[in-house]
Design a protein around this motif. Structure first.
Motif, PDB file in Angstrom:
ATOM      1  N   ILE A 169       3.830 -42.256 -25.217  1.00 21.23           N
ATOM      2  CA  ILE A 169       4.333 -42.086 -26.583  1.00 21.23           C
ATOM      3  C   ILE A 169       3.481 -41.077 -27.350  1.00 21.23           C
ATOM      4  O   ILE A 169       3.956 -40.028 -27.746  1.00 21.23           O
ATOM      5  N   GLU A 170       2.201 -41.414 -27.527  1.00 18.47           N
ATOM      6  CA  GLU A 170       1.406 -40.506 -28.346  1.00 18.47           C
ATOM      7  C   GLU A 170       0.090 -40.061 -27.714  1.00 18.47           C
ATOM      8  O   GLU A 170      -0.577 -39.183 -28.248  1.00 18.47           O
ATOM      9  N   ASN A 171      -0.244 -40.674 -26.585  1.00 19.71           N
ATOM     10  CA  ASN A 171      -1.448 -40.214 -25.883  1.00 19.71           C
ATOM     11  C   ASN A 171      -1.321 -40.573 -24.405  1.00 19.71           C
ATOM     12  O   ASN A 171      -0.230 -40.955 -23.953  1.00 19.71           O
ATOM     13  N   ALA A 172      -2.426 -40.460 -23.658  1.00 21.93           N
ATOM     14  CA  ALA A 172      -2.350 -40.627 -22.196  1.00 21.93           C
ATOM     15  C   ALA A 172      -2.233 -42.086 -21.757  1.00 21.93           C
ATOM     16  O   ALA A 172      -2.197 -42.356 -20.559  1.00 21.93           O
ATOM     17  N   ASP A 173      -2.185 -43.022 -22.705  1.00 21.20           N
ATOM     18  CA  ASP A 173      -1.953 -44.425 -22.315  1.00 21.20           C
ATOM     19  C   ASP A 173      -0.508 -44.552 -21.835  1.00 21.20           C
ATOM     20  O   ASP A 173       0.433 -44.255 -22.576  1.00 21.20           O
ATOM     21  N   ALA A 174      -0.364 -44.982 -20.572  1.00 20.31           N
ATOM     22  CA  ALA A 174       0.986 -45.029 -19.984  1.00 20.31           C
ATOM     23  C   ALA A 174       1.669 -46.354 -20.284  1.00 20.31           C
ATOM     24  O   ALA A 174       1.019 -47.402 -20.411  1.00 20.31           O
ATOM     25  N   ARG A 175       2.966 -46.307 -20.404  1.00 16.78           N
ATOM     26  CA  ARG A 175       3.780 -47.518 -20.600  1.00 16.78           C
ATOM     27  C   ARG A 175       4.800 -47.580 -19.476  1.00 16.78           C
ATOM     28  O   ARG A 175       5.542 -46.628 -19.254  1.00 16.78           O
ATOM     29  N   LEU A 176       4.813 -48.697 -18.757  1.00 15.83           N
ATOM     30  CA  LEU A 176       5.781 -48.898 -17.683  1.00 15.83           C
ATOM     31  C   LEU A 176       6.875 -49.806 -18.222  1.00 15.83           C
ATOM     32  O   LEU A 176       6.594 -50.912 -18.688  1.00 15.83           O
ATOM     33  N   LYS A 177       8.112 -49.335 -18.188  1.00 11.94           N
ATOM     34  CA  LYS A 177       9.212 -50.111 -18.762  1.00 11.94           C
ATOM     35  C   LYS A 177      10.323 -50.296 -17.743  1.00 11.94           C
ATOM     36  O   LYS A 177      10.550 -49.421 -16.888  1.00 11.94           O
ATOM     37  N   ALA A 178      11.021 -51.422 -17.862  1.00 12.02           N
ATOM     38  CA  ALA A 178      12.153 -51.666 -16.964  1.00 12.02           C
ATOM     39  C   ALA A 178      13.366 -50.912 -17.494  1.00 12.02           C
ATOM     40  O   ALA A 178      13.634 -50.909 -18.696  1.00 12.02           O
ATOM     41  N   LEU A 179      14.097 -50.273 -16.589  1.00 14.22           N
ATOM     42  CA  LEU A 179      15.301 -49.542 -17.002  1.00 14.22           C
ATOM     43  C   LEU A 179      16.529 -50.439 -16.929  1.00 14.22           C
ATOM     44  O   LEU A 179      17.547 -50.166 -17.551  1.00 14.22           O
ATOM     45  N   ARG A 180      16.436 -51.470 -16.084  1.00 14.55           N
ATOM     46  CA  ARG A 180      17.526 -52.438 -16.021  1.00 14.55           C
ATOM     47  C   ARG A 180      16.939 -53.802 -15.694  1.00 14.55           C
ATOM     48  O   ARG A 180      15.733 -53.915 -15.459  1.00 14.55           O
ATOM     49  N   ASP A 181      17.766 -54.841 -15.673  1.00 11.23           N
ATOM     50  CA  ASP A 181      17.259 -56.175 -15.347  1.00 11.23           C
ATOM     51  C   ASP A 181      16.712 -56.167 -13.928  1.00 11.23           C
ATOM     52  O   ASP A 181      17.346 -55.618 -13.012  1.00 11.23           O
ATOM     53  N   VAL A 182      15.556 -56.777 -13.763  1.00 12.23           N
ATOM     54  CA  VAL A 182      14.918 -56.835 -12.440  1.00 12.23           C
ATOM     55  C   VAL A 182      14.641 -58.299 -12.127  1.00 12.23           C
ATOM     56  O   VAL A 182      14.121 -59.029 -12.977  1.00 12.23           O
ATOM     57  N   GLU A 183      15.019 -58.725 -10.935  1.00 16.94           N
ATOM     58  CA  GLU A 183      14.815 -60.131 -10.561  1.00 16.94           C
ATOM     59  C   GLU A 183      13.419 -60.331  -9.976  1.00 16.94           C
ATOM     60  O   GLU A 183      12.818 -59.394  -9.442  1.00 16.94           O
ATOM     61  N   ALA A 184      12.910 -61.568 -10.048  1.00 21.33           N
ATOM     62  CA  ALA A 184      11.608 -61.889  -9.443  1.00 21.33           C
ATOM     63  C   ALA A 184      11.662 -61.528  -7.960  1.00 21.33           C
ATOM     64  O   ALA A 184      12.654 -61.813  -7.283  1.00 21.33           O
ATOM     65  N   GLY A 185      10.627 -60.864  -7.462  1.00 24.12           N
ATOM     66  CA  GLY A 185      10.557 -60.501  -6.042  1.00 24.12           C
ATOM     67  C   GLY A 185      11.089 -59.110  -5.754  1.00 24.12           C
ATOM     68  O   GLY A 185      10.837 -58.554  -4.687  1.00 24.12           O
ATOM     69  N   GLU A 186      11.811 -58.529  -6.718  1.00 25.51           N
ATOM     70  CA  GLU A 186      12.379 -57.195  -6.499  1.00 25.51           C
ATOM     71  C   GLU A 186      11.279 -56.131  -6.645  1.00 25.51           C
ATOM     72  O   GLU A 186      10.378 -56.294  -7.479  1.00 25.51           O
ATOM     73  N   GLU A 187      11.375 -55.087  -5.822  1.00 25.20           N
ATOM     74  CA  GLU A 187      10.385 -54.011  -5.969  1.00 25.20           C
ATOM     75  C   GLU A 187      10.720 -53.160  -7.187  1.00 25.20           C
ATOM     76  O   GLU A 187      11.888 -52.827  -7.438  1.00 25.20           O
ATOM     77  N   LEU A 188       9.678 -52.817  -7.939  1.00 28.73           N
ATOM     78  CA  LEU A 188       9.845 -51.929  -9.097  1.00 28.73           C
ATOM     79  C   LEU A 188       9.541 -50.508  -8.640  1.00 28.73           C
ATOM     80  O   LEU A 188       8.490 -50.258  -8.026  1.00 28.73           O
ATOM     81  N   ARG A 189      10.460 -49.612  -8.886  1.00 32.55           N
ATOM     82  CA  ARG A 189      10.252 -48.220  -8.471  1.00 32.55           C
ATOM     83  C   ARG A 189      10.530 -47.271  -9.633  1.00 32.55           C
ATOM     84  O   ARG A 189      11.431 -47.518 -10.432  1.00 32.55           O
ATOM     85  N   ILE A 190       9.753 -46.209  -9.680  1.00 34.83           N
ATOM     86  CA  ILE A 190       9.969 -45.175 -10.699  1.00 34.83           C
ATOM     87  C   ILE A 190      10.461 -43.907 -10.001  1.00 34.83           C
ATOM     88  O   ILE A 190      10.445 -43.837  -8.779  1.00 34.83           O
ATOM     89  N   CYS A 191      10.908 -42.933 -10.781  1.00 34.32           N
ATOM     90  CA  CYS A 191      11.374 -41.678 -10.166  1.00 34.32           C
ATOM     91  C   CYS A 191      10.296 -40.617 -10.373  1.00 34.32           C
ATOM     92  O   CYS A 191       9.875 -40.371 -11.496  1.00 34.32           O
ATOM     93  N   TYR A 192       9.820 -39.993  -9.282  1.00 35.70           N
ATOM     94  CA  TYR A 192       8.744 -39.009  -9.394  1.00 35.70           C
ATOM     95  C   TYR A 192       9.260 -37.643  -9.823  1.00 35.70           C
ATOM     96  O   TYR A 192       8.464 -36.771 -10.178  1.00 35.70           O
ATOM     97  N   ILE A 193      10.555 -37.436  -9.703  1.00 39.66           N
ATOM     98  CA  ILE A 193      11.093 -36.073  -9.892  1.00 39.66           C
ATOM     99  C   ILE A 193      12.303 -36.116 -10.833  1.00 39.66           C
ATOM    100  O   ILE A 193      12.642 -37.186 -11.347  1.00 39.66           O
ATOM    101  N   ASP A 194      12.971 -35.011 -10.985  1.00 38.55           N
ATOM    102  CA  ASP A 194      14.183 -34.966 -11.799  1.00 38.55           C
ATOM    103  C   ASP A 194      15.344 -35.527 -10.966  1.00 38.55           C
ATOM    104  O   ASP A 194      15.811 -34.880 -10.024  1.00 38.55           O
ATOM    105  N   ALA A 195      15.791 -36.720 -11.348  1.00 39.80           N
ATOM    106  CA  ALA A 195      16.797 -37.418 -10.536  1.00 39.80           C
ATOM    107  C   ALA A 195      18.166 -36.755 -10.587  1.00 39.80           C
ATOM    108  O   ALA A 195      19.064 -37.101  -9.812  1.00 39.80           O
ATOM    109  N   SER A 196      18.331 -35.771 -11.494  1.00 39.05           N
ATOM    110  CA  SER A 196      19.655 -35.147 -11.595  1.00 39.05           C
ATOM    111  C   SER A 196      19.864 -34.080 -10.503  1.00 39.05           C
ATOM    112  O   SER A 196      20.956 -33.552 -10.350  1.00 39.05           O
ATOM    113  N   MET A 197      18.812 -33.786  -9.741  1.00 36.46           N
ATOM    114  CA  MET A 197      18.971 -32.779  -8.669  1.00 36.46           C
ATOM    115  C   MET A 197      19.826 -33.360  -7.545  1.00 36.46           C
ATOM    116  O   MET A 197      19.925 -34.585  -7.391  1.00 36.46           O
ATOM    117  N   ASP A 198      20.400 -32.448  -6.744  1.00 37.84           N
ATOM    118  CA  ASP A 198      21.243 -32.972  -5.660  1.00 37.84           C
ATOM    119  C   ASP A 198      20.377 -33.479  -4.498  1.00 37.84           C
ATOM    120  O   ASP A 198      19.162 -33.267  -4.469  1.00 37.84           O
TER     121      ASP A 198
END
Ligand code: SAM
Length: 330
Positions: free
Chosen positions: A276-305
């Motif tokens: 938001i305003e400095n190098a402190d990172a915030r990890l947020k869920a993009l959709r509902d995630v169930e217990a035991g599910e792996e949380l994954r982020i996108c390292y790149i621009d997901a709009s590429m083919d």
């Protein structure tokens, strides 16, 4: 599971056993660098540990898993950098410690801080840094367009000043370095070491600073560093952010974290990382995630083919993406 993935995961099983206790400790302690502000412990009122655990995945080494249901939009946890450094182009416009944008019109080439706390936290390692002349090292980064050696320089100053251990980021996954890559790094290593030697840093203080240390730190930074683009901060930034992202370098710097480094990639992620305003990172869920599910982020621009994503992930991060979207050919 592909042969490549099997090789990678078995390589990590043995290493994981040694590292697992450290990771568990990291998660169990109310760590200096990671908090969950989503929950508070009812008894102590302190932030509860984040609702995640780090475990082995089937085919992507270690990964981060939800320990309970997490709702779409929920803050999973925050994380402070292990090491951060401004981009050379923003160095006099952001806080030298936390990378917050400064409301400054000063063109004086001096490092600045956004508040006393950041200045205080930088004091010890900056006392080491400012004793040396960095012009050759910074020119090497600028001319070759390199940003990660700046993180190595800061980490080295932190180690010399005693605020970080030399093996601070050893737990993170390194990229495979080819011999040409290692010999390319030799120039940076030589410049870094000679800057310290010319500043009369003692042999004892730089005993850790071997070529192996330098290349091994860079090998980890290459895979685990995040490029920091702030989404909030100054009011003017909000107004000018669209233009800035096209016209100029939108990133304020780069940083390496502990927990965020264990998040694997997905081209259709269920979590994301933001600043938001400095190098402190915030990890947020993009959709509902169930217990035991792996949380994954996108390292790149997901709009590429599909092909462009695979090329970038393989060349930039050294892996073939095994996410559902890629497997389905999308
Ligand atoms: C930042 S690290 C993530 C944590 C890592 N798995 C570990 O054990 O430390 C990135 C590395 O994880 C693996 N990885 C991440 N996402 C992947 C994916 N979608 N498919 C295959 N491997 C992946 C790759 O080896 C990649 O270089």
């Amino acid at each position: 599971m592909s042969a490549l993935a099997l090789g990678r995961s078995s390589r990590w099983v043995s290493r994981f056993k040694t590292l697992y206790s450290q990771t568990k400790l990291f998660l169990a302690s109310s760590s200096f660098s990671t908090t969950s502000i989503a929950d508070k412990d009812e008894d102590t009122g302190r932030p509860a540990p984040p609702p995640i655990r780090v475990s082995l995945t089937e085919s992507a080494g270690r990964g981060v898993f939800a320990t309970r249901r997490i709702g779409a939009g929920d803050l999973i946890h925050t994380a402070k950098p292990l090491v951060a450094h401004p981009s050379l182009s923003t160095i006099h416009r952001v806080c030298y410690f936390c990378l917050r944008k400064l409301q400054t019109t000063s063109r004086t080439p001096v490092v600045q801080y956004c508040n006393k706390e950041c200045e205080e936290q930088s004091k010890v390692f900056y006392d080491v840094e400012r004793r040396a002349n960095w012009s050759a090292y910074d020119d090497y980064c600028r001319i070759q367009g390199l940003k990660y050696p700046l993180l190595v320089k800061r980490l080295a100053c932190m180690v010399i000043s005693g605020v970080a251990a030399a093996d601070n980021i050893d737990i993170l996954q390194p990229t495979n370095l080819s011999l040409p890559m290692i010999s390319e790094m030799e120039e940076g290593f030589g410049l870094l070491r000679s800057a310290f030697i010319k500043a009369n840093t003692t042999n004892e203080q730089i005993a850790f600073l071997s070529k192996t240390w330098y290349t091994s730190v860079l090998a980890r930074i290459r895979i685990n560093a995040f490029r920091i683009e702030l989404v909030g901060g100054l009011y003017e930034d909000l107004l000018s952010s669209a233009a800035a992202s096209i016209e100029a370098e939108a990133a304020v710097g780069n940083a390496v974290y502990m927990l965020p480094s264990f998040y694997n990639h997905d081209c259709d992620p269920n979590a994301h990382i933001l600043w938001i305003e400095n190098a402190d990172a915030r990890l947020k869920a993009l959709r509902d995630v169930e217990a035991g599910e792996e949380l994954r982020i996108c390292y790149i621009d997901a709009s590429m083919d599909h092909d462009a994503r695979q090329t970038l992930l393989s060349q930039g991060f050294g892996f073939q993406c095994n996410c559902l979207r890629c497997v389905s050919g999308d």
